[in-house]
Design a protein around this motif. Structure first.
Motif, PDB file in Angstrom:
ATOM      1  N   ALA A   1       0.834  -1.207   0.000  1.00 56.81           N
ATOM      2  CA  ALA A   1       0.000   0.000   0.000  1.00 56.81           C
ATOM      3  C   ALA A   1       0.867   1.255   0.000  1.00 56.81           C
ATOM      4  CB  ALA A   1      -0.944  -0.011   1.205  1.00 56.81           C
ATOM      5  N   ALA A   2       1.984   1.188   0.742  1.00 59.12           N
ATOM      6  CA  ALA A   2       2.879   2.347   0.805  1.00 59.12           C
ATOM      7  C   ALA A   2       3.551   2.605  -0.550  1.00 59.12           C
ATOM      8  CB  ALA A   2       3.930   2.134   1.892  1.00 59.12           C
ATOM      9  N   GLN A   3       3.883   1.520  -1.254  1.00 57.08           N
ATOM     10  CA  GLN A   3       4.469   1.687  -2.596  1.00 57.08           C
ATOM     11  C   GLN A   3       3.432   2.185  -3.590  1.00 57.08           C
ATOM     12  OE1 GLN A   3       6.272  -1.978  -3.890  1.00 57.08           O
ATOM     13  NE2 GLN A   3       8.264  -1.461  -2.965  1.00 57.08           N
ATOM     14  N   PHE A   4       2.213   1.635  -3.472  1.00 55.18           N
ATOM     15  CA  PHE A   4       1.146   1.929  -4.431  1.00 55.18           C
ATOM     16  C   PHE A   4       0.709   3.393  -4.388  1.00 55.18           C
ATOM     17  CE2 PHE A   4      -3.455   2.411  -5.069  1.00 55.18           C
ATOM     18  CZ  PHE A   4      -3.610   1.915  -6.358  1.00 55.18           C
ATOM     19  N   GLY A   5       0.520   3.903  -3.186  1.00 53.70           N
ATOM     20  CA  GLY A   5      -0.125   5.205  -3.032  1.00 53.70           C
ATOM     21  C   GLY A   5       0.764   6.370  -3.426  1.00 53.70           C
ATOM     22  N   GLU A   6       0.171   7.356  -4.090  1.00 58.34           N
ATOM     23  CA  GLU A   6       0.833   8.665  -4.224  1.00 58.34           C
ATOM     24  C   GLU A   6       0.571   9.469  -2.955  1.00 58.34           C
ATOM     25  OE1 GLU A   6      -0.011  10.000  -8.617  1.00 58.34           O
ATOM     26  OE2 GLU A   6      -1.659   8.763  -7.858  1.00 58.34           O
ATOM     27  N   LEU A   7      -0.496   9.083  -2.276  1.00 56.50           N
ATOM     28  CA  LEU A   7      -0.838   9.648  -0.962  1.00 56.50           C
ATOM     29  C   LEU A   7      -1.211   8.472  -0.074  1.00 56.50           C
ATOM     30  CD1 LEU A   7      -2.985  12.719  -0.105  1.00 56.50           C
ATOM     31  CD2 LEU A   7      -3.727  10.508   0.763  1.00 56.50           C
ATOM     32  N   LEU A   8      -0.741   8.494   1.174  1.00 53.41           N
ATOM     33  CA  LEU A   8      -1.020   7.396   2.104  1.00 53.41           C
ATOM     34  C   LEU A   8      -1.921   7.885   3.233  1.00 53.41           C
ATOM     35  CD1 LEU A   8       2.590   5.901   2.388  1.00 53.41           C
ATOM     36  CD2 LEU A   8       0.832   5.502   0.630  1.00 53.41           C
ATOM     37  N   ILE A   9      -2.711   6.978   3.754  1.00 53.86           N
ATOM     38  CA  ILE A   9      -3.570   7.283   4.895  1.00 53.86           C
ATOM     39  C   ILE A   9      -3.349   6.207   5.943  1.00 53.86           C
ATOM     40  CG2 ILE A   9      -5.931   7.603   5.722  1.00 53.86           C
ATOM     41  CD1 ILE A   9      -6.734   8.438   2.900  1.00 53.86           C
ATOM     42  N   VAL A  10      -2.974   6.629   7.147  1.00 55.32           N
ATOM     43  CA  VAL A  10      -2.802   5.692   8.255  1.00 55.32           C
ATOM     44  C   VAL A  10      -4.115   5.630   9.015  1.00 55.32           C
ATOM     45  CG1 VAL A  10      -1.395   5.021  10.225  1.00 55.32           C
ATOM     46  CG2 VAL A  10      -0.416   6.476   8.422  1.00 55.32           C
ATOM     47  N   ALA A  11      -4.759   4.453   8.988  1.00 54.38           N
ATOM     48  CA  ALA A  11      -6.097   4.291   9.567  1.00 54.38           C
ATOM     49  C   ALA A  11      -6.154   3.053  10.447  1.00 54.38           C
ATOM     50  CB  ALA A  11      -7.140   4.211   8.446  1.00 54.38           C
TER      51      ALA A  11
END
Lengths: 214, 214
Positions: free
Chosen positions: B57-67
């Motif tokens: 998910a960290a590689q995929f996202g241009e923006l990350l959300i910690v939830a």
């Protein structure tokens, strides 16, 4: 009702004047009787206004209000004396703000303790109610004046139900309609940190008349 | 935009579904790829939805959300990896709540540190923005649904101005209109304790759809 206010700054003076206008008798207490600001305030406000030392205000009041700087709160209530205040409701409207690093301030107590609990421990036999610490004094005495013009929310907490009822009646006299009792005095750990958010919002928007609404 | 969400609980799933409906591509990340909840969510939401491990998910996202839950936040972002997240804005919407003593929860960090700062330290080279931690997920994605029907206030803070602009655009897509930038990530020390007040109010009034308005 006879109300003793600990503190002679803007909060004590303004809140005291409002309480006089509502028909209460108010004594402002300072470290020493004869405080210059308190004497001027008494001269301005006439027969139901008086001044004295913290101990005098604690003896005088049927209800006490702690309105000092947070850094002076425990010293003030300790000087006022648990015996003088015994059996009385004590509104603590102070905040544990440390301005020694400049703006914005930091909290000097929190997480596992609160200033409200410190006041309660310093005044055993009294009934401390934490409230009014969420807003500026202009909104304490006129909540409808808050930004947005709605009805802001006020919280209170304390360990004695009867004291909270008496304090609620005073809040209602001041114009508060949306009052939530959060529980025991320990809940001051939830309300005191709010002031950090309030201050930071004030700095960003250059307003000091905002108030939380839920 | 490609958005990677760390966490497969109600917050990650609901926020992820809303972001899909706004036209984004969303990957839900879990400790391990093939998480059962994440797979079900992908099946429900079709082509622009995917799942993987935190690192994916960290590689995929241009923006990350910690939830994630607050207690799992630092472990999750550490596993996600600073290298995978480097150069990206990271929305941290978690709260440092410790439920080990039951309700109401206590904060496990505060005063001189915050969970937002811990996330930033765990992800050097990323641009952490603390926001959305003030409300329930239903209000995160539809602020007008908050009690009172007004326009609640949202805060954000973080050290990188460009990242805050990108996050503000996402907040606006979610419907937020009253957004205040409080300053650097350190201001999470002011916003995280607010959740104690929010939870306590929720317990007293048995509502979980309230939101602060200033």
């Amino acid at each position: 009702m006879k109300i003793g206010i600990l503190g002679t700054g803007a909060v004590g003076q303004t809140l005291g004047a409002k309480l006089l206008s509502l028909g209460h008798e108010v004594m402002l207490g300072a470290r020493q009787a004869g405080n210059e600001k308190a004497i001027t305030w008494v001269q301005q406000h006439g027969g139901n206004a008086s001044e004295g030392a913290f101990e005098d205000a604690a003896q005088f009041g049927e209800l006490l209000i702690v309105a000092t700087l947070g850094t002076g709160t425990v010293a003030a209530v300790t000087q006022a004396g648990a015996a003088n205040a015994a059996g009385k409701p004590v509104i603590d409207l102070t905040n544990p703000l440390d301005f020694s690093q400049g703006m914005p301030p930091q909290l000097f107590v929190g997480l596992t303790d609160s200033l409200g609990e410190q006041v309660q421990r310093a005044l055993p036999g009294t009934y401390v109610v934490k409230t009014l610490n969420l807003v500026n004094v202009a909104q304490m005495i006129d909540p409808a004046s808050a930004d947005g013009g709605g009805e802001p929310t006020m919280f209170l907490c304390g360990d004695n139900a009867a004291a909270k009822q008496q304090v609620t009646a005073v809040l209602q006299q001041l114009g508060w309609r949306r009052i939530t009792d959060l529980g025991g005095i320990k809940e001051a750990r939830a309300t005191e940190p709010f002031v950090l958010l309030w201050v930071r919002y004030g700095i960003v928007h250059n307003t000091w008349t905002h108030a939380l609404t839920f």
